[in-house]
Design an enzyme around this catalytic site. Structure first.
Site, mmCIF file in Angstrom:
data_model
loop_
_atom_site.group_PDB
_atom_site.id
_atom_site.type_symbol
_atom_site.label_atom_id
_atom_site.label_comp_id
_atom_site.label_asym_id
_atom_site.label_seq_id
_atom_site.Cartn_x
_atom_site.Cartn_y
_atom_site.Cartn_z
ATOM 1 N N TRP A 322 0.825 -1.200 0.000
ATOM 2 C CA TRP A 322 0.000 0.000 0.000
ATOM 3 C C TRP A 322 0.860 1.250 0.000
ATOM 4 O O TRP A 322 0.530 2.248 -0.655
ATOM 5 C CB TRP A 322 -0.922 0.010 1.216
ATOM 6 C CG TRP A 322 -1.839 1.202 1.262
ATOM 7 C CD1 TRP A 322 -3.061 1.327 0.673
ATOM 8 C CD2 TRP A 322 -1.597 2.454 1.919
ATOM 9 N NE1 TRP A 322 -3.597 2.574 0.927
ATOM 10 C CE2 TRP A 322 -2.718 3.280 1.690
ATOM 11 C CE3 TRP A 322 -0.534 2.944 2.685
ATOM 12 C CZ2 TRP A 322 -2.805 4.572 2.199
ATOM 13 C CZ3 TRP A 322 -0.617 4.234 3.190
ATOM 14 C CH2 TRP A 322 -1.741 5.032 2.946
ATOM 15 N N HIS A 323 1.986 1.206 0.709
ATOM 16 C CA HIS A 323 2.818 2.391 0.824
ATOM 17 C C HIS A 323 3.600 2.692 -0.443
ATOM 18 O O HIS A 323 4.021 3.838 -0.634
ATOM 19 C CB HIS A 323 3.776 2.251 2.015
ATOM 20 C CG HIS A 323 3.152 2.583 3.326
ATOM 21 N ND1 HIS A 323 2.439 1.664 4.068
ATOM 22 C CD2 HIS A 323 3.106 3.748 4.027
ATOM 23 C CE1 HIS A 323 2.000 2.240 5.171
ATOM 24 N NE2 HIS A 323 2.376 3.505 5.172
ATOM 25 N N GLY A 324 3.815 1.730 -1.286
ATOM 26 C CA GLY A 324 4.544 2.030 -2.510
ATOM 27 C C GLY A 324 4.831 0.804 -3.350
ATOM 28 O O GLY A 324 4.903 -0.315 -2.837
ATOM 29 N N PHE A 490 1.857 8.567 -1.864
ATOM 30 C CA PHE A 490 1.152 7.329 -1.588
ATOM 31 C C PHE A 490 -0.329 7.427 -1.869
ATOM 32 O O PHE A 490 -1.022 6.445 -1.784
ATOM 33 C CB PHE A 490 1.375 6.896 -0.127
ATOM 34 C CG PHE A 490 2.831 6.867 0.233
ATOM 35 C CD1 PHE A 490 3.725 6.131 -0.509
ATOM 36 C CD2 PHE A 490 3.304 7.609 1.293
ATOM 37 C CE1 PHE A 490 5.063 6.103 -0.195
ATOM 38 C CE2 PHE A 490 4.642 7.589 1.627
ATOM 39 C CZ PHE A 490 5.526 6.838 0.885
#
Length: 490
Positions: A322-324, A490
């Site tokens: 999710w963060h990257g 993000f």
């Protein structure tokens, strides 16, 4: 446009409050909020505004159909699954296609063209808002919203659209049609917004500058000494909290100013005494999303320790992704999984030796144990932010090597001079990462009540303090280069 841009602070926001105040009816204010939110998001591109509107319509339509199919569980499950797949497919298409294609090219030599599409602003945040809505309608936690404009206002509300908090529909539904904006709510909201703005422009941006000087992530780190790497990582650690919590402060403050009560997104995570405690305090809206919509549906901790571990592994893989769309974020997620697994394992073993099993007794944690736990947690999350910072694995490998090479390079005169020149703001940033100032503010409120100072007087003092913070923040903005919020990507 972001919360820390001059145009937003001196143009967009005053215009919004002025027009919003002129119209007292709630329905009119909802229209104004929707129009300004669409205008705010339009600065990111018309095509992205259209995409968000279409996704919101899909979520709204699926919510109505899921509610309409009440009593037909199989049909409801199918509708929920399709809606979630649509949202994840759009998110994945924009965010992960380039990552997947580039890795296929490297491993299989496929020669695929790697797309270079710009990521729609806030797509990770509003995707989770839409998923939580359809899931909550499915579980009958909320009724489906009948009005699409009202639902679109929930999705696109400019307070939280770019970086959260991930506000669930259940937390906004009542106040979407019934909220109060008065002198008290406005002063409380602008106080919180001004503190967040000052935290961002005065503290976080300064820590970002120091981190880039001592521990650069963009131009290589071949000449960085171990002392510079460690102190630079500490500055980046402070920047991460101050920057992201500042945005949450500003979002919560903007909502409060017009009558919304958004839940807190941070609870001083850097004072945590364990890694699990850290994640109960950091980005609370994201952690609670994965808990309620991934971890618990997978079985949580109800099916034994082994199954709990697999569920946690799934959660932390998703958290990293999710963060990257880079391997370092996946590594970062697995890094935290290992520590939480070890803490759970220790708790599991202790539970097996608890009174009632073999008669042993465990004393409550002593102060020295808590101090050791706190120091251990600081080392874990500081090292974790190093993994988070470097998307290039070669640079990450070089950076990590400095943390193991303690035999040389500590006599770094330039670093000592940098620390000396910035000692005051470093201490201020550390204190701002603790509950100290909040406790002092609460204590001042109690003392004013004891002295029978009216509430209006107290709020006037707070608003004056917010004004000072606001002016200082504007001065910092005027005299510095632009620093975007870290979580914009993000």
């Amino acid at each position: 446009m972001t919360f820390s841009s001059m145009f937003f602070i001196l143009g967009f926001l005053p215009a919004f409050f002025l027009i919003y105040k002129i119209f007292p009816k709630q329905s009119s204010r909802n229209i104004i909020l929707l129009l300004f939110s669409m205008l705010f998001y339009l600065f990111g591109g018309l095509r992205f505004l259209i995409l968000l509107t279409v996704e919101a319509f899909v979520g709204w339509a699926f919510g109505l159909q899921i509610e309409k199919a009440a009593g037909k569980k199989r049909l409801q499950s199918s509708l929920l699954a399709v809606s979630v797949l649509i949202f994840l497919a759009i998110l994945g298409g924009f965010k992960y296609t380039g990552f997947i294609f580039s890795n296929l090219n490297q491993t299989l030599g496929t020669g695929l063209t790697v797309p270079s599409a710009v990521l729609p602003l806030g797509i990770s945040f509003y995707t989770f808002k839409l998923i939580s809505y359809t899931a909550d309608v499915y579980h009958e936690r909320v009724y489906a919203q009948k009005s699409f404009p009202v639902f679109l206002t929930y999705v696109i509300c400019f307070h939280t659209i770019l970086q959260g908090p991930i506000v669930r529909y259940a937390d906004m539904r009542r106040e979407l049609n019934n909220r109060i904006m008065d002198r008290r709510t406005f002063s409380e909201g602008m106080y919180r917004f001004s503190l967040g703005l000052a935290k961002k422009t005065i503290l976080a941006d300064h820590m970002g500058t120091l981190a880039d000087q001592m521990f650069p992530a963009s131009r290589g780190i071949a000449a960085v000494s171990p002392a510079s790497a460690i102190l630079g990582s500490i500055c980046f650690t402070l920047q991460m909290y101050l920057d992201f919590s500042a945005y949450s402060d500003m979002a919560i403050g903007l909502g409060r100013a017009v009558g919304f009560h958004y839940k807190e997104n941070f609870n001083y995570p850097y004072i945590a005494a364990s890694v699990k405690d850290f994640w109960r305090r950091w980005h609370i809206s994201l952690s609670s999303f994965f808990r309620d919509y991934v971890y618990i549906p997978l079985g949580g901790n109800r099916r034994g320790f082994a199954r709990q571990t697999l569920n946690l592994l799934a959660v932390w893989l998703l958290t990293g992704l999710w963060h990257g769309a880079d391997w370092n974020f996946i590594l970062w997620g697995l890094y935290y999984f290992v520590f939480i697994f070890l803490e759970n394992l220790i708790a599991h073993i202790r539970k097996g030796n608890a009174p009632g099993n073999d008669g042993t007794r465990h004393a409550a944690s002593s102060i020295p144990v808590r101090i050791l736990g706190h120091l251990y947690t600081i080392l874990v999350f500081n090292f974790g932010w190093v993994i988070f910072r470097f998307t290039d694995f070669r640079q990450l490998k070089t950076a990590l090597a400095y943390f193991l090479n303690w035999s040389s390079g500590w006599q770094d005169v330039s670093i000592l001079l940098t620390v000396k020149n910035n000692l005051f703001i470093l201490i201020l940033c550390v204190l701002a990462s603790t509950p100290l100032f909040s406790a002092l503010s609460h204590r001042a409120e109690i003392r004013m009540q004891e002295k029978r100072v009216s509430k209006n007087g107290f709020y006037a003092v707070r608003l004056a303090f917010a004004g000072i913070c606001f002016v200082l923040a504007i001065c910092a903005l005027a005299g510095a280069t632009y620093h975007p919020f870290l979580y914009n990507q993000f």
